[in-house]
Design a protein around this motif. Structure first.
Motif, PDB file in Angstrom:
ATOM      1  N   ALA A 227       8.976   3.900   3.104  1.00  0.00           N
ATOM      2  CA  ALA A 227       9.471   3.655   2.152  1.00  0.00           C
ATOM      3  C   ALA A 227       9.153   4.170   0.605  1.00  0.00           C
ATOM      4  O   ALA A 227      10.059   4.440   0.029  1.00  0.00           O
ATOM      5  CB  ALA A 227       9.032   1.903   1.795  1.00  0.00           C
ATOM      6  N   SER A 228       7.995   4.550   0.706  1.00  0.00           N
ATOM      7  CA  SER A 228       7.390   5.542  -0.623  1.00  0.00           C
ATOM      8  C   SER A 228       8.055   6.613  -0.459  1.00  0.00           C
ATOM      9  O   SER A 228       8.325   7.231  -1.573  1.00  0.00           O
ATOM     10  CB  SER A 228       5.807   5.474  -0.453  1.00  0.00           C
ATOM     11  N   MET A 229       8.183   7.330   0.723  1.00  0.00           N
ATOM     12  CA  MET A 229       8.863   8.677   0.887  1.00  0.00           C
ATOM     13  C   MET A 229      10.288   8.529   0.412  1.00  0.00           C
ATOM     14  O   MET A 229      10.703   9.621  -0.399  1.00  0.00           O
ATOM     15  CB  MET A 229       8.421   9.365   2.263  1.00  0.00           C
ATOM     16  N   MET A 230      10.828   7.484   0.729  1.00  0.00           N
ATOM     17  CA  MET A 230      12.218   7.370   0.523  1.00  0.00           C
ATOM     18  C   MET A 230      12.501   7.285  -1.273  1.00  0.00           C
ATOM     19  O   MET A 230      13.434   7.745  -1.737  1.00  0.00           O
ATOM     20  CB  MET A 230      13.013   6.188   1.029  1.00  0.00           C
ATOM     21  N   ALA A 231      11.664   6.582  -1.591  1.00  0.00           N
ATOM     22  CA  ALA A 231      11.516   6.133  -3.102  1.00  0.00           C
ATOM     23  C   ALA A 231      11.420   7.561  -4.022  1.00  0.00           C
ATOM     24  O   ALA A 231      12.015   7.712  -4.951  1.00  0.00           O
ATOM     25  CB  ALA A 231      10.555   5.391  -3.515  1.00  0.00           C
ATOM     26  N   ALA A 232      10.337   8.401  -3.401  1.00  0.00           N
ATOM     27  CA  ALA A 232      10.263   9.648  -4.095  1.00  0.00           C
ATOM     28  C   ALA A 232      11.285  10.893  -4.056  1.00  0.00           C
ATOM     29  O   ALA A 232      11.927  11.463  -4.881  1.00  0.00           O
ATOM     30  CB  ALA A 232       8.837  10.225  -3.397  1.00  0.00           C
ATOM     31  N   LEU A 233      12.004  10.730  -2.942  1.00  0.00           N
ATOM     32  CA  LEU A 233      13.098  11.528  -2.569  1.00  0.00           C
ATOM     33  C   LEU A 233      14.134  11.140  -3.433  1.00  0.00           C
ATOM     34  O   LEU A 233      14.883  11.901  -4.171  1.00  0.00           O
ATOM     35  CB  LEU A 233      13.606  11.348  -1.085  1.00  0.00           C
ATOM     36  N   VAL A 234      14.618   9.992  -3.491  1.00  0.00           N
ATOM     37  CA  VAL A 234      15.838   9.562  -4.291  1.00  0.00           C
ATOM     38  C   VAL A 234      15.492   9.733  -5.692  1.00  0.00           C
ATOM     39  O   VAL A 234      16.377   9.903  -6.680  1.00  0.00           O
ATOM     40  CB  VAL A 234      16.196   8.094  -4.038  1.00  0.00           C
ATOM     41  N   ALA A 235      14.141   9.448  -6.154  1.00  0.00           N
ATOM     42  CA  ALA A 235      13.938   9.769  -7.543  1.00  0.00           C
ATOM     43  C   ALA A 235      13.754  10.984  -7.950  1.00  0.00           C
ATOM     44  O   ALA A 235      14.477  11.385  -9.164  1.00  0.00           O
ATOM     45  CB  ALA A 235      12.657   8.971  -7.903  1.00  0.00           C
TER      46      ALA A 235
ATOM     47  N   THR B  13       1.127   6.996   0.531  1.00  0.00           N
ATOM     48  CA  THR B  13       2.094   6.021  -0.102  1.00  0.00           C
ATOM     49  C   THR B  13       1.807   5.971  -1.679  1.00  0.00           C
ATOM     50  O   THR B  13       2.652   5.943  -2.412  1.00  0.00           O
ATOM     51  CB  THR B  13       1.609   4.659   0.371  1.00  0.00           C
ATOM     52  N   SER B  14       0.487   5.561  -1.970  1.00  0.00           N
ATOM     53  CA  SER B  14       0.126   5.567  -3.395  1.00  0.00           C
ATOM     54  C   SER B  14       0.785   6.944  -4.164  1.00  0.00           C
ATOM     55  O   SER B  14       1.246   6.464  -5.371  1.00  0.00           O
ATOM     56  CB  SER B  14      -1.291   5.509  -3.811  1.00  0.00           C
ATOM     57  N   TYR B  15       0.322   8.080  -3.798  1.00  0.00           N
ATOM     58  CA  TYR B  15       1.038   9.206  -4.553  1.00  0.00           C
ATOM     59  C   TYR B  15       2.516   9.023  -4.545  1.00  0.00           C
ATOM     60  O   TYR B  15       2.964   9.394  -5.801  1.00  0.00           O
ATOM     61  CB  TYR B  15       0.697  10.367  -3.609  1.00  0.00           C
ATOM     62  N   PHE B  16       3.283   8.741  -3.589  1.00  0.00           N
ATOM     63  CA  PHE B  16       4.718   9.021  -3.718  1.00  0.00           C
ATOM     64  C   PHE B  16       5.197   7.741  -4.556  1.00  0.00           C
ATOM     65  O   PHE B  16       6.313   7.945  -5.264  1.00  0.00           O
ATOM     66  CB  PHE B  16       5.203   8.919  -2.170  1.00  0.00           C
ATOM     67  N   LEU B  17       4.564   6.730  -4.416  1.00  0.00           N
ATOM     68  CA  LEU B  17       4.974   5.462  -5.425  1.00  0.00           C
ATOM     69  C   LEU B  17       4.696   6.004  -6.960  1.00  0.00           C
ATOM     70  O   LEU B  17       5.680   5.658  -8.056  1.00  0.00           O
ATOM     71  CB  LEU B  17       4.043   4.457  -5.072  1.00  0.00           C
ATOM     72  N   GLY B  18       3.496   6.792  -7.276  1.00  0.00           N
ATOM     73  CA  GLY B  18       3.302   7.203  -8.479  1.00  0.00           C
ATOM     74  C   GLY B  18       4.495   8.369  -8.790  1.00  0.00           C
ATOM     75  O   GLY B  18       4.846   8.376 -10.077  1.00  0.00           O
ATOM     76  N   LEU B  19       4.648   8.948  -7.889  1.00  0.00           N
ATOM     77  CA  LEU B  19       5.702  10.102  -8.133  1.00  0.00           C
ATOM     78  C   LEU B  19       6.900   9.540  -8.492  1.00  0.00           C
ATOM     79  O   LEU B  19       7.695   9.951  -9.523  1.00  0.00           O
ATOM     80  CB  LEU B  19       5.848  11.133  -7.051  1.00  0.00           C
ATOM     81  N   ALA B  20       7.556   8.353  -7.865  1.00  0.00           N
ATOM     82  CA  ALA B  20       8.840   7.812  -8.140  1.00  0.00           C
ATOM     83  C   ALA B  20       8.470   7.244  -9.275  1.00  0.00           C
ATOM     84  O   ALA B  20       9.642   7.119 -10.240  1.00  0.00           O
ATOM     85  CB  ALA B  20       8.989   6.801  -6.640  1.00  0.00           C
ATOM     86  N   SER B  21       7.731   6.499  -9.758  1.00  0.00           N
ATOM     87  CA  SER B  21       7.444   5.593 -10.895  1.00  0.00           C
ATOM     88  C   SER B  21       7.574   6.765 -12.041  1.00  0.00           C
ATOM     89  O   SER B  21       8.156   6.531 -13.343  1.00  0.00           O
ATOM     90  CB  SER B  21       6.141   4.918 -10.978  1.00  0.00           C
ATOM     91  N   GLY B  22       6.941   7.886 -12.005  1.00  0.00           N
ATOM     92  CA  GLY B  22       6.938   9.026 -13.162  1.00  0.00           C
ATOM     93  C   GLY B  22       8.448   9.513 -13.283  1.00  0.00           C
ATOM     94  O   GLY B  22       8.940   9.648 -14.414  1.00  0.00           O
TER      95      GLY B  22
END
Length: 727
Positions: free
Chosen positions: A250-258, A312-321
């Motif tokens: 899920a975090s990878m998909m969030a980072a991709l779409v962001a 997972t934490s990194y990709f969540l941070g990337l998507a949030s940024g």
């Protein structure tokens, strides 16, 4: 006392009915409920069938007419094989197989025929009992439909269904078949609401395309997780059994779409309409929510944590940024740093050793050291360090995101090996041929660029630049600038700007061939002009595309680093001149020393002034050499860097600008205007950040127009020889 007469056939029928009811509804549910919770779809089907198929005791059909998905277990107890998979009788066919009148392979959900067709495997059709309709059951259904049509009245909402433990205790205390069926329904509703899997994000055919997109567009710049391991786990559907893996997905998909919103936007529009998913950020937030749900309320206490948790934490941070949620981004990045330290960065085994990540005493893997884990840990660390350095260039200083300089007692990990993922095994690393340009080659050059800041960062963290004499400050900045410039000279041809062989020329022809990024078109097939068709059929094209993405990142990062050194030099020089005019030094240098210092200062001042002119030229050249196709993925990061460099050049004092910089003011101003528009309409555009659901189709077209404006800007630059005709 006379002996009891043998039971009549009707009594035998009643006894069998009572025994079957108790066995099916009570004993089976009590013994198998815990296992059934992990299969919510099957449990819902069994519960629905039980509640509808069981008539009152007086109208029980003969055993031969029981619903076909119920079968006799040991001792004659009626069992449902969907509840206990150890039983071999097939359950009823899924909706699609039933309509097509074909055999349903129920070993997995979705079944094989549905997987081959690429359709949803559902069990939603109404189960019909044999024989005439039961008037009592029909009356109860009609009353239920009437209640649903009227809807709930005013007042507090109904209480949530009881947790599974309460349901089981209620089942034991209530032997009636109707109450048992109701309890099964409660358990199934809790399971379907509480258990997540990958298809909570999107259907599997869509997820497969998005996973491919992740490893094509994001993995070159953030090379984790380990691709072969992840794809094997994804194919094995570990999202159903391992919440940690689902959170990572899920975090990878969030980072991709962001970072690349177009990768999913058309799917959202076609599947759900603009009312439910009006903007890519809605899917991003959904993925982030799923990733956090998989962690649960006690995740902080989880031991041991893993590298997947750190990723997972990194990709969540990337998507949030990328979506302008800076506080959340900082939190997740700091969490990543904490996990990396916990997992090995701060624990060299012996003095003089470098940190490693391959020792995991909690792993079921019998190997004492995993090279795959070690390499992924190093990649996460260095990727995090590059992000922290990039933040500092943009003027952000986060006290919770400080990575101290490498020291003999606490060194940095070594660089990750320059090999592709396919060559990283758990028990060994297969080294590729000398001179091979792997996916890690460009990543390691990125590390080289940002580690030229080591001297400045170490001094700033320890004492501050002002504690160093001006003569030493300028030498430190000069050496860092020269080091950053020299890195480009060592790039292999595949990562250089310009034409370097037939492969690059053939890739450039993609722009002219009409191939495009086409989002997942499921359930339809991907159109012929989808770029995926080319890169999947020709792996070398995919690798070349990844080179182009890395190339864009390398040159923009190098420009940002050079600009950082130049601007820091001029700012510190202004401070020095101001101190000389207003300060009262206790003892000045001798005339001979002052003459040498003036000569050094003039030499470095000329170098920095000339460098500013080169940065302006190189910025426009890089923009003219990178197509939108390679700039749009991970565009949020690159846009920030380009805008920072252009704004710094444009807003400098007039006396600092050379002839080229002065002539390029209009071009830089146009570039900044386009980049600002892109930022406002990005994944979480500032103009709609308060309520992203208000993005309309016109807003989306506006965003695409801004990308087109940037492309037109690049084309005009190339056609005019660097805007020379306008200067």
């Amino acid at each position: 006392m006379s002996a009891s007469p043998p039971p009549s056939p009707s009594q035998q029928h009643a006894n069998a009915h009572a025994y079957a009811s108790n066995g099916l509804e009570i004993l089976q549910a009590a013994s198998d409920a815990a296992q059934a919770i992990h299969n919510p779809q099957a449990l819902q089907n069994a519960a629905a069938a039980a509640s509808e198929a069981l008539p009152p005791a007086t109208e029980m059909p003969p055993a031969t007419e029981l619903p076909h998905h119920l079968m006799a277990g040991p001792g004659g107890v009626m069992r449902d094989p969907t509840i206990n998979p150890k039983l071999t009788r097939l359950r009823r066919a899924c909706d699609m197989c039933s309509m097509r009148k074909v055999k349903c392979d129920d070993s997995n959900i979705p079944c094989r025929p549905c997987r081959e067709l690429g359709v949803d495997c559902t069990y939603e059709r109404e189960t019909k009992r044999r024989g005439p309709p039961n008037k009592h059951a029909e009356a109860a259904k009609a009353a239920k439909r009437a209640r649903l049509d009227v809807g709930p009245g005013p007042g507090p909402p109904p209480p949530p269904p009881p947790p599974p433990a309460m349901s089981l205790s209620g089942l034991s205390a209530s032997p009636s078949p109707q109450n048992a069926a109701k309890t099964l329904m409660n358990i199934s509703s809790v399971s379907s609401d509480g258990i997540l899997d990958a298809e909570t994000i999107a259907p599997m055919p869509v997820l497969e395309l998005l996973v491919d997109d992740f490893f094509t567009y994001v993995h070159p710049l953030a090379p984790f997780p380990h691709e072969p391991t992840f794809r094997q786990s994804f194919a094995n559907r570990q999202d159903r059994s391992e919440p940690e893996f689902l959170g990572l997905l899920a975090s990878m998909m969030a980072a991709l779409v962001a970072s690349f919103p177009r990768s999913a936007r058309e799917y959202l529009k076609s599947q759900h309409g603009t009312r439910l998913f009006p903007k890519a950020i809605v899917l991003i937030e959904k993925c982030c929510d799923i990733a956090l749900l998989t962690r649960g309320s006690k995740w902080v206490l989880k031991q041991p944590k893993t590298l997947d948790d750190a990723a997972t934490s990194y990709f969540l941070g990337l998507a949030s940024g990328y979506t302008h949620q800076w506080n959340a981004s900082r939190h997740f990045m700091a969490e990543t740093l904490t996990l990396v330290r916990e997992l090995g960065f701060s624990r060299p085994k012996h003095p003089g050793d470098l940190p490693t990540f391959g020792n995991d005493p909690f792993s079921p893997d019998p190997l004492p050291f995993s090279h795959a884990k070690d390499q992924i840990g190093k990649r996460i660390f260095w990727c995090l360090l590059l992000g922290v350095r990039s933040f500092s260039q943009l003027g952000a200083s986060y006290t919770d995101l400080v990575i101290a300089p490498s020291t003999p007692s606490l060194p940095y990990p070594s660089y990750p090996e320059n090999v592709d993922d396919i060559c990283v095994l758990a028990n060994e690393i297969i080294h590729q041929a000398e001179g091979s340009v792997t996916l890690l080659t460009g990543f390691r050059f990125g590390i080289d660029i940002y580690t030229t800041m080591n001297g400045v960062v170490s001094l700033e963290l320890a004492y501050g630049m002002s504690t160093l004499p001006w003569a030493d400050q300028r030498l430190l900045l000069r050496d860092g600038l020269l080091a950053a410039k020299s890195i480009i000279d060592n790039l292999p041809p595949e990562l250089q700007l310009g034409d370097h062989g037939d492969e690059t020329n053939s890739l450039a022809s993609l722009d002219e061939s009409g191939l495009q990024y086409v989002p997942p078109a499921w359930p339809d097939t991907q159109p012929a002009h989808d770029l995926r068709n080319v890169i999947k059929a020709q792996p070398l094209r995919r690798r070349q595309l990844q080179y182009e993405i890395q190339k864009a990142n390398i040159f923009v990062s190098q420009l940002a680093t050079r600009s950082y050194f130049v601007e820091l030099y001029f700012n510190l020089r202004d401070v020095q001149l101001n101190d000389e005019q207003h300060g009262n030094p206790v003892q000045g240098p001798s005339e001979e020393e002052k003459a040498l210092e003036d000569a050094d200062d003039k030499e470095i001042l000329d170098l920095m002034s000339d460098e500013r002119e080169l940065i302006v030229q190189n910025l426009l050249t890089v923009l003219g050499s990178i197509s939108q196709r390679n700039l749009e993925p991970n565009g949020g990061s690159l846009i920030n860097k380009i805008r920072q460099v252009a704004s710094t050049l444009l807003n400098d004092a007039p006396e600092r600008k050379g002839p080229f910089a002065a002539k390029a003011e209009e071009a830089l101003s146009q570039l900044i205007d386009v980049l600002m528009k892109l930022q406002r309409t990005g994944p979480a555009g500032e103009s709609r950040a308060a309520d992203p659901s208000h993005m309309t189709a016109e807003d989306e077209e506006e965003e695409l127009r801004h990308w087109e404006d940037l492309r037109n800007y690049q084309l005009r630059f190339a056609a005019n020889g660097g805007f020379a005709g306008d200067m």
